[in-house]
Design an enzyme around this catalytic site. Structure first.
Site, PDB file in Angstrom:
ATOM      1  N   CYS A 381       0.831  -1.201   0.000  1.00  0.00           N
ATOM      2  CA  CYS A 381       0.000   0.000   0.000  1.00  0.00           C
ATOM      3  C   CYS A 381       0.871   1.259   0.000  1.00  0.00           C
ATOM      4  O   CYS A 381       1.518   1.564  -0.990  1.00  0.00           O
ATOM      5  CB  CYS A 381      -0.987  -0.038   1.161  1.00  0.00           C
ATOM      6  SG  CYS A 381      -2.357   1.129   0.981  1.00  0.00           S
ATOM      7  N   HIS A 508      -3.574  -5.127  -0.343  1.00  0.00           N
ATOM      8  CA  HIS A 508      -3.173  -5.724   0.937  1.00  0.00           C
ATOM      9  C   HIS A 508      -3.259  -7.249   0.841  1.00  0.00           C
ATOM     10  O   HIS A 508      -4.262  -7.851   1.237  1.00  0.00           O
ATOM     11  CB  HIS A 508      -4.069  -5.213   2.064  1.00  0.00           C
ATOM     12  CG  HIS A 508      -3.841  -3.785   2.419  1.00  0.00           C
ATOM     13  ND1 HIS A 508      -2.948  -3.394   3.395  1.00  0.00           N
ATOM     14  CD2 HIS A 508      -4.372  -2.639   1.910  1.00  0.00           C
ATOM     15  CE1 HIS A 508      -2.941  -2.075   3.485  1.00  0.00           C
ATOM     16  NE2 HIS A 508      -3.797  -1.591   2.592  1.00  0.00           N
ATOM     17  N   GLU A 510      -1.987  -9.494   2.617  1.00  0.00           N
ATOM     18  CA  GLU A 510      -2.056 -10.170   3.920  1.00  0.00           C
ATOM     19  C   GLU A 510      -3.472 -10.497   4.349  1.00  0.00           C
ATOM     20  O   GLU A 510      -3.688 -11.421   5.145  1.00  0.00           O
ATOM     21  CB  GLU A 510      -1.385  -9.322   5.006  1.00  0.00           C
ATOM     22  CG  GLU A 510      -2.039  -7.989   5.309  1.00  0.00           C
ATOM     23  CD  GLU A 510      -1.584  -6.838   4.424  1.00  0.00           C
ATOM     24  OE1 GLU A 510      -1.938  -5.686   4.719  1.00  0.00           O
ATOM     25  OE2 GLU A 510      -0.869  -7.097   3.434  1.00  0.00           O
TER      26      GLU A 510
END
Length: 534
Positions: A381, A508, A510
């Site tokens: 990001c 993102h 994750e």
């Protein structure tokens, strides 16, 4: 008929209700049941999107773009499901919706009150979360502690659900702390007794107690709690501190928690097969290698601000039989002069997201160190945006290059506001949020990480993007735009191909990592870091 499980907490906050709820969800799912889960947060914010990470930890984004509580990350990782906007409900969201209906005249002149209007809205959210996922079981966790003023409408809604859908379809689980007084050499049950008394005073009789403890609980203590709290002794479940969170579902199963739940709700489901989960936990407990990753962030004083990042790194470590030795580096401390001292012992460097000016120059110096010394680096990001800024400054010699967000007067706005964001004034809920496709460049490190797929879908949370007018200069200098939106307008992934691993993503990754199915870009990064350590 959908079954409803409500998880409340007593004595202290942060007692682990979310982990208990997520662990139960995993056990029920492994019995073949379709499970969904939601979190009720009694704060007045509409969502946590504008809250400081120091106040709330990370903001977890769902596929449909809801900005939610970090507990939803635990839910998704444990149960391996994708949740939606109905999975996180706040006081602010409920009151906002009720007041909007009142302004439209939908209550037909009635006096709008907590009961029935607020409680009805809460119950509607519970039922909507179940119906949109066609679930057999929905687990609802109520944030905070029984006795908090803010929680009262939520608990009243939970009480009413028993009447609405029938007692055989509702189960109340109360999670409390069982403190151990070292000087006295004994555990104290009074806090739990008083917490249950408070809950019963609100009309809710818990069917199960989950007691958080540091020490093993003797059967006599369980019997005492059962007697004073009016629950069956076998329904007093111990949740002891563990080395790894993923042990908890196995510990709860060993005490027949899921069987007790199924018996109470009259669910005829086979025993949960936890063989695969148990094997994963055994692997996690016996990792043979270690690699050091430096996380360069601006909120490192509160690790929960990077909870999903840390979990994704661990998951990728598990896949490589490697424990992650995480080095927390405050971005404010990093300069061109000390970057080698702070980062020189790291096998890999990750630069995660964030908002605002503070710490960005330190992140840029960390990225520069990784690029110039060929240390595997993953930017996320804001980390991706600053990767572009660093390259512009130190390779393309664009002095003063920056993001328009950080320096509106910069001569080189490498990162600019997205076109559809220009006229937006509100901060909350207006970012580019949720699942979007990313088209991968064949032969790139990103494409190889994703097993040469043409397109991947990943979750986003940003307002700014790479300024396309600088693309030709970047590409001429060897900067690779290895992931873009399907219309080629938005840059999603950038990389330097000649480096061991120097990749940064606008999204993102994750948020879609699971302990038994790590996210591919993270795994490629961790694999490169392990190779760099050898």
């Amino acid at each position: 008929m959908t079954k409803y499980i409500f998880v409340t907490g007593g004595v202290v906050s942060s007692i682990g209700k979310g982990i208990v709820a997520a662990s139960l969800g995993r056990l029920l799912k492994n019995r073949g049941l379709k499970v969904t889960i939601q979190k009720f947060d009694p704060y007045i914010n509409i969502d946590p999107g504008t809250m400081s990470p120091y106040q709330h930890g990370e903001v977890y984004v769902t596929d449909d773009g809801a900005e939610t509580d970090l507990d939803l990350g635990h839910y998704e990782r444990f149960i391996d499901i994708n949740l939606n906007k109905y999975s996180n409900v706040t006081t602010g969201k409920i009151y906002s919706e009720v007041l909007r209906k009142e302004r439209k005249g939908e209550y037909l002149g009635a006096t709008v009150q907590v009961i029935p209007h607020i409680t009805d809205a809460l119950k509607e959210k519970i039922k909507r979360a179940a119906s949109t996922t066609d679930s057999d079981v929905i687990i609802t966790e109520v944030g905070g502690t029984v006795g908090d003023i803010e929680s009262l409408p939520f608990l009243e809604a939970l009480r009413q659900m028993k009447t609405d859908v029938g007692s055989e379809n509702v189960m109340y689980i109360h999670t409390t702390l069982l403190p151990y007084l070292k000087a006295a050499g004994e555990m104290k049950t009074k806090p739990t007794q008083h917490s249950v008394k408070e809950l019963r005073g609100l009309g809710i009789q818990p069917n199960m107690l989950v007691i958080r403890t540091e020490e093993p609980v003797e059967q006599g203590i369980k019997n005492k709690l059962a007697q004073f709290c009016d629950v069956n002794s076998e329904a007093v479940i111990e949740s002891r501190d563990v080395e790894h969170l993923y042990q908890i579902p196995l510990n709860l199963q060993a005490q027949s928690m899921d069987q007790i739940v199924c018996d109470h709700l009259k669910l005829n489901a086979p025993q949960a097969d936890m063989t695969e989960w148990s094997a994963m936990v055994d692997k996690v407990m016996n990792l043979r290698k270690t690699t050091k990753i430096a996380l360069v962030g601006k909120y490192v004083e509160l690790p929960d601000a990077y909870l999903s990042v840390v979990e994704a790194l661990k998951h990728s470590g598990y896949a490589n039989d490697t424990a992650i030795d995480l080095k927390w580096v405050n971005a404010n401390d990093v300069t061109v002069d000390n970057a080698a001292d702070l980062l020189g012992d790291a096998d890999g460097i990750i630069v995660p997201g964030g908002f605002g000016q503070r710490g960005t120059e330190g992140k840029i110096q960390a990225i520069r160190y990784a690029r110039e010394n060929d240390v595997p680096m993953l930017g996320i990001c804001l980390g991706m945006q600053l990767t572009c800024v660093e390259f512009a400054r130190h390779v393309l010699n664009m002095e003063g290059a920056n993001s328009f967000e950080l320096e509106p007067s910069t001569k080189y706005p490498i990162i600019d506001i997205m076109r559809d964001q220009i006229d937006i004034e509100d901060m909350g809920g207006t970012l580019r949020l949720g699942l979007y496709p990313c088209k991968l460049k064949p032969g790139s490190k990103a494409a190889m990480a994703y097993n040469n797929q043409e397109v991947v879908q990943r979750r986003h949370r940003h307002r700014y993007e790479f300024n396309n007018k600088f693309r030709p200069e970047f590409e001429a200098a060897g900067f690779v735009f290895s992931g873009v939106s399907p219309d080629n307008r938005l840059v999603e992934i950038v990389e330097l191909k000649e480096k061991k691993f120097f990749v940064a993503a606008q999204y993102h990754p994750e948020l879609q990592s699971r302990p038994n199915r790590p996210e591919e870009l993270y795994t490629a990064f961790v694999t490169a870091a392990i190779k760099n350590s050898n």
